[in-house]
Design a protein around this motif. Structure first.
Motif, short mmCIF file in Angstrom:
data_model
loop_
_atom_site.label_atom_id
_atom_site.label_comp_id
_atom_site.label_asym_id
_atom_site.label_seq_id
_atom_site.Cartn_x
_atom_site.Cartn_y
_atom_site.Cartn_z
N THR A 106 0.83 -1.20 0.00
CA THR A 106 0.00 0.00 0.00
C THR A 106 0.86 1.25 0.00
OG1 THR A 106 -1.71 -1.19 1.19
CG2 THR A 106 -1.84 1.21 1.23
N ILE A 107 1.91 1.25 0.85
CA ILE A 107 2.79 2.42 0.90
C ILE A 107 3.42 2.66 -0.47
CG2 ILE A 107 4.90 3.37 1.93
CD1 ILE A 107 4.23 1.75 4.47
N VAL A 108 3.95 1.57 -1.08
CA VAL A 108 4.61 1.70 -2.38
C VAL A 108 3.63 2.15 -3.46
CG1 VAL A 108 5.78 0.42 -4.20
CG2 VAL A 108 6.41 0.04 -1.83
N LEU A 109 2.43 1.57 -3.45
CA LEU A 109 1.42 1.93 -4.46
C LEU A 109 1.04 3.40 -4.34
CD1 LEU A 109 -0.89 -1.22 -4.30
CD2 LEU A 109 0.55 -0.55 -6.20
N VAL A 110 0.78 3.83 -3.10
CA VAL A 110 0.38 5.23 -2.91
C VAL A 110 1.49 6.16 -3.36
CG1 VAL A 110 -0.16 6.97 -1.16
CG2 VAL A 110 -1.29 4.76 -1.09
N ALA A 111 2.76 5.83 -3.00
CA ALA A 111 3.89 6.66 -3.40
C ALA A 111 3.98 6.73 -4.93
CB ALA A 111 5.18 6.11 -2.81
N SER A 112 3.87 5.56 -5.60
CA SER A 112 3.98 5.56 -7.06
C SER A 112 2.88 6.39 -7.69
CB SER A 112 3.87 4.13 -7.62
OG SER A 112 4.74 3.28 -6.96
N VAL A 113 1.65 6.20 -7.21
CA VAL A 113 0.52 6.93 -7.79
C VAL A 113 0.72 8.43 -7.66
CG1 VAL A 113 -1.94 7.42 -7.53
CG2 VAL A 113 -1.15 5.06 -7.51
N LEU A 114 1.17 8.87 -6.47
CA LEU A 114 1.40 10.30 -6.28
C LEU A 114 2.45 10.82 -7.25
CD1 LEU A 114 1.35 10.76 -2.40
CD2 LEU A 114 -0.31 11.57 -4.10
N LEU A 115 3.56 10.08 -7.38
CA LEU A 115 4.64 10.51 -8.26
C LEU A 115 4.17 10.59 -9.71
CD1 LEU A 115 7.63 8.56 -6.72
CD2 LEU A 115 7.34 11.03 -6.81
N VAL A 116 3.42 9.57 -10.15
CA VAL A 116 2.98 9.54 -11.54
C VAL A 116 1.98 10.66 -11.83
CG1 VAL A 116 1.82 8.18 -13.31
CG2 VAL A 116 3.41 7.08 -11.76
N VAL A 117 1.06 10.88 -10.88
CA VAL A 117 0.09 11.96 -11.07
C VAL A 117 0.82 13.29 -11.18
CG1 VAL A 117 -1.78 13.23 -9.96
CG2 VAL A 117 -1.83 10.75 -10.01
N LEU A 118 1.83 13.47 -10.30
CA LEU A 118 2.63 14.69 -10.33
C LEU A 118 3.35 14.83 -11.67
CD1 LEU A 118 3.03 16.76 -8.10
CD2 LEU A 118 5.18 15.64 -7.52
N ALA A 119 3.91 13.72 -12.17
CA ALA A 119 4.63 13.75 -13.44
C ALA A 119 3.70 14.10 -14.59
CB ALA A 119 5.30 12.40 -13.70
N GLN A 120 2.51 13.48 -14.60
CA GLN A 120 1.54 13.75 -15.66
C GLN A 120 1.13 15.23 -15.64
OE1 GLN A 120 0.19 11.77 -18.10
NE2 GLN A 120 1.79 10.33 -17.51
N TRP A 121 0.94 15.73 -14.42
CA TRP A 121 0.53 17.11 -14.25
C TRP A 121 1.61 18.05 -14.78
CZ3 TRP A 121 2.35 20.91 -10.66
CH2 TRP A 121 1.56 22.06 -10.62
N GLN A 122 2.87 17.71 -14.50
CA GLN A 122 3.99 18.50 -15.02
C GLN A 122 4.01 18.49 -16.55
OE1 GLN A 122 6.65 20.30 -13.91
NE2 GLN A 122 5.85 20.34 -11.84
N LEU A 123 3.79 17.30 -17.14
CA LEU A 123 3.84 17.17 -18.59
C LEU A 123 2.73 17.97 -19.26
CD1 LEU A 123 4.81 13.50 -19.42
CD2 LEU A 123 6.06 15.58 -19.94
N ARG A 124 1.62 18.15 -18.53
CA ARG A 124 0.50 18.87 -19.13
C ARG A 124 0.63 20.38 -18.99
NH1 ARG A 124 -1.84 15.47 -21.64
NH2 ARG A 124 -2.33 13.43 -20.83
#
Lengths: 287, 270
Positions: free
Chosen positions: B246-264
């Protein structure tokens, strides 16, 4: 002028130097190393002994089961991914309401970047003895075995690689010129023949990119067969882990790895050929 | 079709949701949810091996992603200045670094490094004046380098795409107004490509933090979080692993959402 030119070239070389060094030391040289190892012999204590022989390649049938499982489950898995992915990509690109599209797309991208180990573990949990089989036993269906079967591995494959298949298909469908669809309908084509003749044909580069990427990554897959196949369904990846980390037969392992790369190259070339022939476009870049 | 798509999204997310749910289970078993509890997080975080593996993973992911972001951005800027042929060779190598399965990257790096150490270590021993010459071995360095290969290729591609869509007029205007190339780079180019660099860094971090198979081959005596989790899973499924997952999944999801947001981000903020 000359000084300027020199400075331009020097700066370019400086910018490219770290990446070049990285690619050469950690991609090109290692590949040459396993190519050399693959024609060598196993040292008595394990590891590598210099030689020039094709004995390792001749010995490939010793791992026939791993090759067979991989060569069957990789294309079947990629095809299963494709069948599930296409309607999703189609809906996202052509049918989804505009304000939902980005959110749905993000929901596809997130699992793609989320630990495959953890996502495969989730299925291990669900299919394992205390998961679905326990629920089935509760309603009276006893002794159902789900985990450690080829079916579980296939399920894990579809689950793990679905996002990677959806993305390139989505990209190619999204670029599709919608006027072509209208033109096709105006000229009296049925929805089915518009789909086959226009949509499917023009999205083929995306389909081929997705199919070849998923298939190549599956050829090297280790986690899914290990966790969901439980030592019953061996892939080439399992053979490689065994040969490099346990029985330490590096030359034989290298021969298998070189064969795997060769098959991957063939898959890529074939996928490119097919999409060039059918739709005229080569491939879809993911990034 | 909507029903099918909904079912697919459920298929993608239900298993993850289940792991998250059962990480808060008071009982031990997957078949019954006996009450809400965070005890498994406590168990996980008081396990010294696990905490050690987590620290290793954070260190490796940060270092390899930083190196990849710097070298990859430099490479993307360099590639914008070279001829078609050099570019094609680079693109092929970068593509290979991304597409080649992790198993092959792992074993070929292992083989090459072991051979390299076999040559370098005796040499170091022969020139070292003291008693204990430095000895190169597999560990942090080899994992960082192997992860960095994929990550650097990824950053180069993401930043390269962004450079391709850079507004050339701004660059020309800047030099027409007598800005030095360095000033132009700092005030025009860098702000425009920064979101891509940040996104590349975040995705590289996520990749390294989540990778199991490459690290499995080149880790030597080191343990990363995925290697530790893999070893524990093989010993048996425990609720403690649900908490880590759960910790790893939540961390990954946050990072990816942040990355997508940056790309947009279409425009730099200032």
């Amino acid at each position: 002028m000359h000084g300027n030119r020199f400075r331009h070239n020097f700066l370019t070389a400086l910018l490219l130097a770290p990446a070049t060094a990285w690619l050469v030391v950690f991609l090109v040289l290692p590949f040459i190393a396993i190519a050399i190892f693959s024609v060598g012999e196993r040292a008595p204590e394990g590891g590598y002994q210099a030689a020039f022989t094709f004995a390792q390649y001749a010995n490939l049938p010793a791992r026939a089961t791993a090759f067979w499982n991989t060569m069957v489950l990789a294309p079947v898995g990629a095809l299963a991914c494709l069948l599930v992915a296409y309607p999703v990509a189609y809906y996202l690109a052509l049918r989804a309401p505009a304000r939902w599209r980005l959110i749905l797309l993000a929901l596809v991208v997130i699992p793609f970047w989320t630990s495959l180990l953890m996502r495969t573990y989730a299925w291990m949990y669900i299919l394992g003895g205390r998961g679905i089989p326990a629920l089935l036993a509760f309603v009276g269906i006893e002794d159902v075995r789900l985990i450690n079967t080829p079916g579980a591995v296939l399920l894990g494959i579809v689950y793990g690689y679905l996002p990677l298949m959806i993305l390139p298909i989505y990209v190619s469908l999204e670029r599709l010129d919608r006027r072509l669809l209208e033109a096709s309908a105006d000229l009296g084509a049925t929805p089915l023949s518009t789909f086959v003749g226009v949509t499917l044909k023009l999205s083929l580069p995306g389909v081929m990119t997705g199919f070849s990427l998923v298939m190549i990554l599956l050829l090297g897959e280790y986690l899914i067969p290990t966790l969901l196949g439980g030592g019953k369904v061996f892939f080439i990846g399992n053979a490689l882990v065994d040969l490099f980390l346990q029985s330490r037969n590096w030359p034989f392992g290298s021969a298998i790895a070189i064969t795997l790369v060769a098959v991957s190259v063939v898959v890529l070339i074939a996928a490119n050929r097919i999409s060039t022939r059918v739709s005229g476009a080569r491939r879809v870049d993911l990034i | 079709m909507r029903a099918f798509v909904t079912a697919v999204f459920a298929f993608l997310y239900l298993p993850i949701a289940l792991v998250v749910l059962f990480s808060f289970n008071a009982g031990r078993h997957a078949s019954e949810f006996t009450g809400f509890s965070v005890q498994w997080y406590g168990t996980a975080l008081s396990n010294p091996f696990l905490v050690e593996a987590l620290k290793n993973s954070l260190f490796i992911a940060t270092t390899s992603a930083l190196l990849a972001a710097v070298c990859g951005t430099a490479a993307a800027l360099g590639l914008a200045r070279v001829g078609v042929r050099t570019r094609a060779v680079f693109d092929a190598l970068l593509g290979a670094a991304i597409v080649v399965p992790g198993v092959v990257i792992g074993i070929s790096t292992l083989v090459a490094l072991v051979q390299l150490f076999a040559v370098v270590n005796p040499f170091l021993a022969s020139i070292w004046p003291g008693d204990q010459p430095p000895k190169l071995s597999l560990g942090y360095g080899s994992i960082i380098a192997a992860h960095g290969l994929f990550s650097m290729a990824l950053v180069t591609m993401i930043v390269g795409t962004r450079l391709g869509s850079l507004d050339r007029n701004l660059v020309e205007a800047s030099s027409d107004l007598y800005a030095t190339p360095l000033t132009t780079f700092r005030s025009i180019v860098l702000p425009q490509i920064m979101p891509a660099v940040v996104a590349g860094f975040l995705l590289a971090f996520t990749f390294s933090f989540d990778d199991f198979i490459v690290a499995f081959f080149v880790a030597g005596a080191q343990t990363t979080l995925p290697i530790y989790v893999f070893a524990s899973i093989r010993r048996g499924v425990t609720p403690e692993i649900n908490a880590i997952a759960t910790i790893v999944l939540v961390a990954s999801v946050l990072l990816v959402v942040l990355a997508q947001w940056q790309l947009r981000q279409r425009k730099p903020s200032n």
